[in-house]
Write a protein that holds these residues in place. Structure first.
Motif, PDB file in Angstrom:
ATOM      1  N   TYR A 262     -15.821 -19.286  13.646  1.00  0.00           N
ATOM      2  CA  TYR A 262     -15.437 -18.448  14.788  1.00  0.00           C
ATOM      3  C   TYR A 262     -13.990 -18.021  14.663  1.00  0.00           C
ATOM      4  N   THR A 263     -13.759 -16.751  14.912  1.00  0.00           N
ATOM      5  CA  THR A 263     -12.390 -16.276  14.876  1.00  0.00           C
ATOM      6  C   THR A 263     -12.180 -15.219  15.945  1.00  0.00           C
ATOM      7  N   SER A 264     -10.927 -15.059  16.345  1.00  0.00           N
ATOM      8  CA  SER A 264     -10.622 -14.165  17.458  1.00  0.00           C
ATOM      9  C   SER A 264     -10.565 -12.732  16.996  1.00  0.00           C
ATOM     10  N   TRP A 308     -10.095 -23.972   9.763  1.00  0.00           N
ATOM     11  CA  TRP A 308      -9.747 -22.573   9.586  1.00  0.00           C
ATOM     12  C   TRP A 308     -10.230 -22.128   8.219  1.00  0.00           C
ATOM     13  N   VAL A 309     -10.228 -20.829   8.002  1.00  0.00           N
ATOM     14  CA  VAL A 309     -10.837 -20.342   6.772  1.00  0.00           C
ATOM     15  C   VAL A 309     -10.096 -20.825   5.529  1.00  0.00           C
ATOM     16  N   THR A 310      -8.786 -20.981   5.635  1.00  0.00           N
ATOM     17  CA  THR A 310      -8.041 -21.454   4.464  1.00  0.00           C
ATOM     18  C   THR A 310      -8.563 -22.828   4.038  1.00  0.00           C
ATOM     19  N   GLY A 383       2.398 -21.795  -2.681  1.00  0.00           N
ATOM     20  CA  GLY A 383       1.614 -20.735  -2.045  1.00  0.00           C
ATOM     21  C   GLY A 383       1.903 -20.646  -0.562  1.00  0.00           C
ATOM     22  N   SER A 384       1.686 -19.448  -0.006  1.00  0.00           N
ATOM     23  CA  SER A 384       1.931 -19.208   1.415  1.00  0.00           C
ATOM     24  C   SER A 384       0.791 -18.375   1.976  1.00  0.00           C
ATOM     25  N   VAL A 385       0.440 -18.631   3.228  1.00  0.00           N
ATOM     26  CA  VAL A 385      -0.660 -17.894   3.854  1.00  0.00           C
ATOM     27  C   VAL A 385      -0.573 -17.941   5.370  1.00  0.00           C
ATOM     28  N   GLY A 386      -1.154 -16.959   6.010  1.00  0.00           N
ATOM     29  CA  GLY A 386      -1.372 -17.016   7.448  1.00  0.00           C
ATOM     30  C   GLY A 386      -0.610 -15.983   8.236  1.00  0.00           C
ATOM     31  N   GLU A 387       0.535 -15.572   7.742  1.00  0.00           N
ATOM     32  CA  GLU A 387       1.365 -14.590   8.435  1.00  0.00           C
ATOM     33  C   GLU A 387       2.404 -14.126   7.427  1.00  0.00           C
ATOM     34  N   PRO A 388       3.101 -13.041   7.738  1.00  0.00           N
ATOM     35  CA  PRO A 388       4.139 -12.614   6.799  1.00  0.00           C
ATOM     36  C   PRO A 388       5.184 -13.723   6.657  1.00  0.00           C
ATOM     37  N   ILE A 389       5.625 -13.960   5.438  1.00  0.00           N
ATOM     38  CA  ILE A 389       6.673 -14.961   5.258  1.00  0.00           C
ATOM     39  C   ILE A 389       8.005 -14.232   5.246  1.00  0.00           C
ATOM     40  N   TRP A 412      -2.453 -12.755   0.977  1.00  0.00           N
ATOM     41  CA  TRP A 412      -2.931 -12.116   2.210  1.00  0.00           C
ATOM     42  C   TRP A 412      -4.450 -12.054   2.172  1.00  0.00           C
ATOM     43  N   TRP A 413      -5.056 -12.535   3.221  1.00  0.00           N
ATOM     44  CA  TRP A 413      -6.506 -12.442   3.367  1.00  0.00           C
ATOM     45  C   TRP A 413      -6.861 -12.803   4.790  1.00  0.00           C
ATOM     46  N   GLN A 414      -8.145 -12.893   5.098  1.00  0.00           N
ATOM     47  CA  GLN A 414      -8.602 -13.124   6.471  1.00  0.00           C
ATOM     48  C   GLN A 414      -9.888 -13.950   6.464  1.00  0.00           C
ATOM     49  N   THR A 415     -10.217 -14.473   7.623  1.00  0.00           N
ATOM     50  CA  THR A 415     -11.495 -15.170   7.781  1.00  0.00           C
ATOM     51  C   THR A 415     -12.618 -14.269   7.261  1.00  0.00           C
ATOM     52  N   GLU A 416     -12.505 -12.998   7.578  1.00  0.00           N
ATOM     53  CA  GLU A 416     -13.549 -12.038   7.217  1.00  0.00           C
ATOM     54  C   GLU A 416     -13.602 -11.774   5.721  1.00  0.00           C
ATOM     55  N   MET A 495     -11.679  -2.005   8.082  1.00  0.00           N
ATOM     56  CA  MET A 495     -10.409  -1.941   8.796  1.00  0.00           C
ATOM     57  C   MET A 495      -9.927  -3.379   9.010  1.00  0.00           C
ATOM     58  N   THR A 496      -8.738  -3.673   8.498  1.00  0.00           N
ATOM     59  CA  THR A 496      -8.284  -5.072   8.517  1.00  0.00           C
ATOM     60  C   THR A 496      -7.719  -5.521   9.858  1.00  0.00           C
ATOM     61  N   GLY A 497      -7.226  -4.551  10.658  1.00  0.00           N
ATOM     62  CA  GLY A 497      -6.553  -4.942  11.899  1.00  0.00           C
ATOM     63  C   GLY A 497      -5.070  -5.194  11.700  1.00  0.00           C
ATOM     64  N   ASP A 498      -4.593  -5.018  10.467  1.00  0.00           N
ATOM     65  CA  ASP A 498      -3.170  -5.219  10.179  1.00  0.00           C
ATOM     66  C   ASP A 498      -2.496  -3.874   9.916  1.00  0.00           C
ATOM     67  N   SER A 499      -1.197  -3.824  10.197  1.00  0.00           N
ATOM     68  CA  SER A 499      -0.421  -2.675   9.752  1.00  0.00           C
ATOM     69  C   SER A 499       0.416  -3.117   8.565  1.00  0.00           C
ATOM     70  N   ILE A 518      -3.210 -12.547  18.330  1.00  0.00           N
ATOM     71  CA  ILE A 518      -1.849 -13.093  18.247  1.00  0.00           C
ATOM     72  C   ILE A 518      -1.871 -14.248  17.249  1.00  0.00           C
ATOM     73  N   LYS A 519      -0.932 -14.213  16.313  1.00  0.00           N
ATOM     74  CA  LYS A 519      -0.827 -15.309  15.352  1.00  0.00           C
ATOM     75  C   LYS A 519       0.232 -16.292  15.843  1.00  0.00           C
ATOM     76  N   VAL A 520      -0.199 -17.438  16.301  1.00  0.00           N
ATOM     77  CA  VAL A 520       0.733 -18.456  16.785  1.00  0.00           C
ATOM     78  C   VAL A 520       0.740 -19.596  15.772  1.00  0.00           C
ATOM     79  N   TYR A 523      -2.031 -19.670  13.479  1.00  0.00           N
ATOM     80  CA  TYR A 523      -3.371 -19.755  14.061  1.00  0.00           C
ATOM     81  C   TYR A 523      -3.705 -18.443  14.741  1.00  0.00           C
ATOM     82  N   ARG A 524      -4.964 -18.100  14.633  1.00  0.00           N
ATOM     83  CA  ARG A 524      -5.380 -16.801  15.149  1.00  0.00           C
ATOM     84  C   ARG A 524      -5.984 -16.970  16.542  1.00  0.00           C
ATOM     85  N   LEU A 525      -5.376 -16.309  17.512  1.00  0.00           N
ATOM     86  CA  LEU A 525      -5.877 -16.397  18.887  1.00  0.00           C
ATOM     87  C   LEU A 525      -6.030 -14.988  19.434  1.00  0.00           C
TER      88      LEU A 525
HETATM   89  O1  PRX Z   1      -2.463 -10.625  10.027  1.00  0.00           O
HETATM   90  C1  PRX Z   1      -2.887 -11.162   8.813  1.00  0.00           C
HETATM   91  C2  PRX Z   1      -2.441 -12.599   8.733  1.00  0.00           C
HETATM   92  O2  PRX Z   1      -3.517 -13.366   9.192  1.00  0.00           O
HETATM   93  C3  PRX Z   1      -4.621 -12.530   9.553  1.00  0.00           C
HETATM   94  C4  PRX Z   1      -5.918 -13.230   9.270  1.00  0.00           C
HETATM   95  O3  PRX Z   1      -5.993 -14.400  10.016  1.00  0.00           O
HETATM   96  P1  PRX Z   1      -7.124 -15.475   9.732  1.00  0.00           P
HETATM   97  O4  PRX Z   1      -8.436 -14.808   9.737  1.00  0.00           O
HETATM   98  O5  PRX Z   1      -6.905 -16.592  10.686  1.00  0.00           O
HETATM   99  O6  PRX Z   1      -6.862 -15.964   8.271  1.00  0.00           O
HETATM  100  C5  PRX Z   1      -5.676 -16.612   7.980  1.00  0.00           C
HETATM  101  C6  PRX Z   1      -5.747 -17.216   6.613  1.00  0.00           C
HETATM  102  C7  PRX Z   1      -6.310 -16.394   5.561  1.00  0.00           C
HETATM  103  C8  PRX Z   1      -4.397 -11.286   8.771  1.00  0.00           C
HETATM  104  O7  PRX Z   1      -5.068 -10.201   9.345  1.00  0.00           O
HETATM  105  N1  PRX Z   1      -2.111 -13.030   7.357  1.00  0.00           N
HETATM  106  C9  PRX Z   1      -2.811 -13.883   6.592  1.00  0.00           C
HETATM  107  N2  PRX Z   1      -2.186 -14.103   5.419  1.00  0.00           N
HETATM  108  C10 PRX Z   1      -1.057 -13.365   5.438  1.00  0.00           C
HETATM  109  C11 PRX Z   1      -1.019 -12.672   6.674  1.00  0.00           C
HETATM  110  N3  PRX Z   1      -0.015 -11.828   6.980  1.00  0.00           N
HETATM  111  C12 PRX Z   1       0.953 -11.658   6.059  1.00  0.00           C
HETATM  112  N4  PRX Z   1       0.985 -12.290   4.869  1.00  0.00           N
HETATM  113  C13 PRX Z   1       0.006 -13.154   4.517  1.00  0.00           C
HETATM  114  N5  PRX Z   1       0.067 -13.773   3.348  1.00  0.00           N
END
Ligand code: PRX
Length: 630
Positions: A262-264, A308-310, A383-389, A412-416, A495-499, A518-520, A523-525
């Motif tokens: 499940y993801t938001s 979480w997907v990671t 490695g880094s993941v989840g939001e822009p570093i 960069w990737w997503q649950t999807e 469409m990723t939902g990201d800019s 919102i990425k807190v 975590y995706r909420l």
């Molecule tokens: O906004 C992007 C950000 O996390 C979103 C996906 O969230 P989630 O499905 O919870 O997966 C997180 C783990 C894969 C994306 O739409 N995001 C994820 N990785 C990065 C990122 N933003 C910037 N840089 C990243 N490396």
């Protein structure tokens, strides 16, 4: 190596890093994968075990419901376990675990397969069969890995719910998935305290009619309520003769579901992203191999939670598919002291360390001395993941943790997407804050509102133009939403939902979400989840939530609340509301700030204009207000 001079701040790979990498020449691989896309993925699939090979690599007859390796028969768990047990890896460590209080458990590939077989037999004896949903709710303990692989082994669909979620969130997920079985731990340790998972589950189960059996994993040993006829201790079942019988894995279709997660999203409740055995396996296997450059002697630590997907793709499946040794740690990074993670790297000889910017920012604050007490020379890749570093955190990671010799894979990737989509490899030049380029063969673009590609260095919507093996197949129970949410704005594109923007070297820079996600702390909420939790409080008439920049968490939640008539605006009520959200969704969703409002800014059609609230909070121009009601 790039021939032309690159723009901006660039960190070039050492010759040694290039020589050691699986992929020494990114451009060559990219050309190969682009020219023969299906052939590229087919070759990767051929490196894995199939009971029967596919008839068709990619079926795109019913877009966007793509199918990969159609007609193929496999089981991802077979490829994670049996494949290796049949080789010299049989006695190699598959999983090394450390609990928060310092105890350890280790499993060889042989031992992990044995535990999975026993657990699978228990599931089968409870009547769990192919296609049934099993919810898993526990902390970071080895049993969560065993439970996931056992579901896969019997063909059940696992739905892992993050142990930090609370009653409502768990209830919704049990209910929506119609789970037959819940696997729950009595409790979880976090920062020396016990989170009463079974107690939370008991509350959630009151309204989850589909659950027939609850398997309880003993972790903390505190007394828990066991409902006769429904609840059973796992360790008791595992000791029954039935658990120790021979076990044969299910031979599954490539397109049979492996899990839902499940993801938001933009609107309403979190949605169940569905992934399958075949394509997801090929995608996570390949990206893990090329990006984390995994070798037999490596010890890989992904700090993510399996909720979480990671945790799915790169704590459990990706590394095990590659026969690597996973390291897993139960607790908080700064417990009991801020050097806990660094001491673990030293003690266990971790080579590859994959974490999130928010954690790095949190640990940076304690100063370098905590790191420098430890010998981190085993590290080879980060490695880094989840939001822009942010470049500052990137540089700290590179210098203080990696001693300027470990390339950082900003993935960069997503649950999807299931697998890395924009990512460096150890042999490519890096720029702090950019995930570099799309994975070879993946075609991405950045579009304006009308769907035209934007110019270099201009911001736009990030889209993916071609299908990939680990892509989301559907939304469980709601296939239309897959089409609406991802494939409608720009027909034919995901469409990723990201800019994002792309620089002159073709490097992509993610800016952030453009929707109501919102990425807190990574975590995706969804704003909708927080708002509906607030509105479920008897004092609240309406609510709006936004994300505001936060130094450590990336974003924090601000909420604006309209109270019901006659309710008094008090400090105590603000406290109660924050607690209420924490109880309903989980502590990660607790608003940092709540403000009472007499009205909320809305469009004439009644939609809350969150950007107006955000602009006000940031003290900036709210932009076009023509649709504002008043
Ligand atoms: O906004 C992007 C950000 O996390 C979103 C996906 O969230 P989630 O499905 O919870 O997966 C997180 C783990 C894969 C994306 O739409 N995001 C994820 N990785 C990065 C990122 N933003 C910037 N840089 C990243 N490396």
């Amino acid at each position: 190596m790039q021939e032309k001079k690159m723009t901006g701040e660039v960190y070039y790979p050492s010759q040694e890093a290039i020589d050691n990498a699986h992929i020494k020449n990114w451009d060559e691989l990219n050309q190969l994968a682009t020219e023969n896309y299906e052939g590229f993925w087919e070759e990767r699939a051929n490196e894995l075990h199939w009971y029967k090979k596919w008839d068709r690599v990619l079926n795109d007859d019913d877009k966007p419901f793509f199918k990969w390796f159609e007609g193929g028969k496999t089981n991802i768990a077979y490829n994670c376990l049996d494949t290796h047990v049949k080789t010299y890896r049989k006695n190699k460590l598959a999983l090394v675990w450390e609990g928060e209080s310092g105890e350890n458990r280790v499993f060889s590939y042989f031992a992990l397969r044995r535990e999975v077989r026993r657990f699978s037999n228990v599931l089968k004896s409870l009547g769990v069969k192919k296609g049934d949903r099993v919810t898993i709710y526990m902390g970071r303990v080895p049993e969560i890995v065993v439970a996931m692989l056992s579901c896969a082994s019997v063909g059940a669909i696992h739905s892992v719910v993050y142990g930090g979620f609370s009653v409502e969130a768990l209830n919704e997920r049990l209910d929506d998935s119609h789970s037959k079985v819940l696997i729950v731990a009595d409790g979880a340790y976090q920062r020396g305290k016990v989170i009463p998972l079974k107690e939370i589950a008991d509350e959630a189960l009151k309204r989850a009619a589909s659950v027939e059996h609850v398997l309880v994993v003993k972790r903390t040993g505190q007394p828990v309520n066991m409902e006769i006829g429904r609840d059973m201790w796992l360790h008791e079942l595992l000791n029954l003769p039935i658990a120790n019988q021979p076990f044969e894995m299910e031979e599954l279709d490539a397109e049979d579901p492996l899990f839902i997660l499940y993801t938001s999203g933009t609107t309403g409740k979190p949605k169940a992203i569905l992934h399958t055995h075949g394509g997801y396996m090929v995608g996570t296997y390949t990206t893990m191999k090329y990006v984390f450059d995994i070798k037999d002697e490596d010890r890989f630590w992904c700090t993510a939670d399996p909720g979480w997907v990671t945790g799915h793709s790169y704590l459990v499946y990706g590394p095990l598919l590659n026969g690597a040794t996973i390291f897993m740690y139960e607790g908080a990074p700064n417990f009991p002291y801020p050097n806990r993670w660094w001491s673990l790297i030293e003690r266990w000889g971790i080579n590859i360390f994959y974490t999130a910017p928010t954690a790095l920012r949190g640990l940076m604050r304690f100063g370098d001395a905590w790191v420098n007490r430890h010998d981190l020379s085993s590290l080879r890749l980060l490695g880094s993941v989840g939001e822009p570093i942010n470049p500052e955190a990137w540089k700290w990671f590179h210098k203080v943790i990696g001693k300027e010799k470990c390339p950082i894979m900003d993935t960069w990737w997503q649950t999807e997407t299931g697998m890395f989509m924009i990512t460096p490899m150890p042999s490519v030049p890096l720029k702090p804050g950019s995930g570099t380029r799309p994975f070879p063969g993946i075609i991405m673009d950045i579009l304006d509102e009308e769907g035209n590609s934007v110019k270099p260095n201009e911001e736009g919507f990030l889209v993916i133009k071609n299908p990939w093996p680990a892509m989301v197949r559907t939304i469980f129970n709601d296939p239309n939403r897959l089409v609406e949410q991802y494939w409608t704005k720009y027909p034919g594109y995901y469409m990723t939902g990201d800019s994002a923007r792309r620089d002159d070297d073709g490097y992509i820079w993610i800016i952030g979400r453009v929707d109501d996600v919102i990425k807190v702390s990574g975590y995706r909420l969804g704003t909708a989840e927080i708002e509906s939790a607030l509105v479920s409080h008897p004092a609240v008439a309406e609510a709006a939530a936004i994300g505001m920049p936060h130094e450590v968490k990336g974003n924090s939640i601000y909420a604006y609340v309209m109270l019901k008539q006659g309710v008094e605006k008090t400090e105590k009520l603000i406290d109660d509301l924050r607690q209420h959200v924490s109880h309903e969704v989980g502590p990660i969703a607790k608003p940092e700030k709540i403000e009472f409002m007499d009205s909320l800014p809305k469009t004439r059609s009644g939609k809350i204009m969150r950007r107006v609230l955000k602009a006000k909070e940031l003290g900036v121009d709210p932009g076009n207000l023509s649709t504002l009601e008043e």
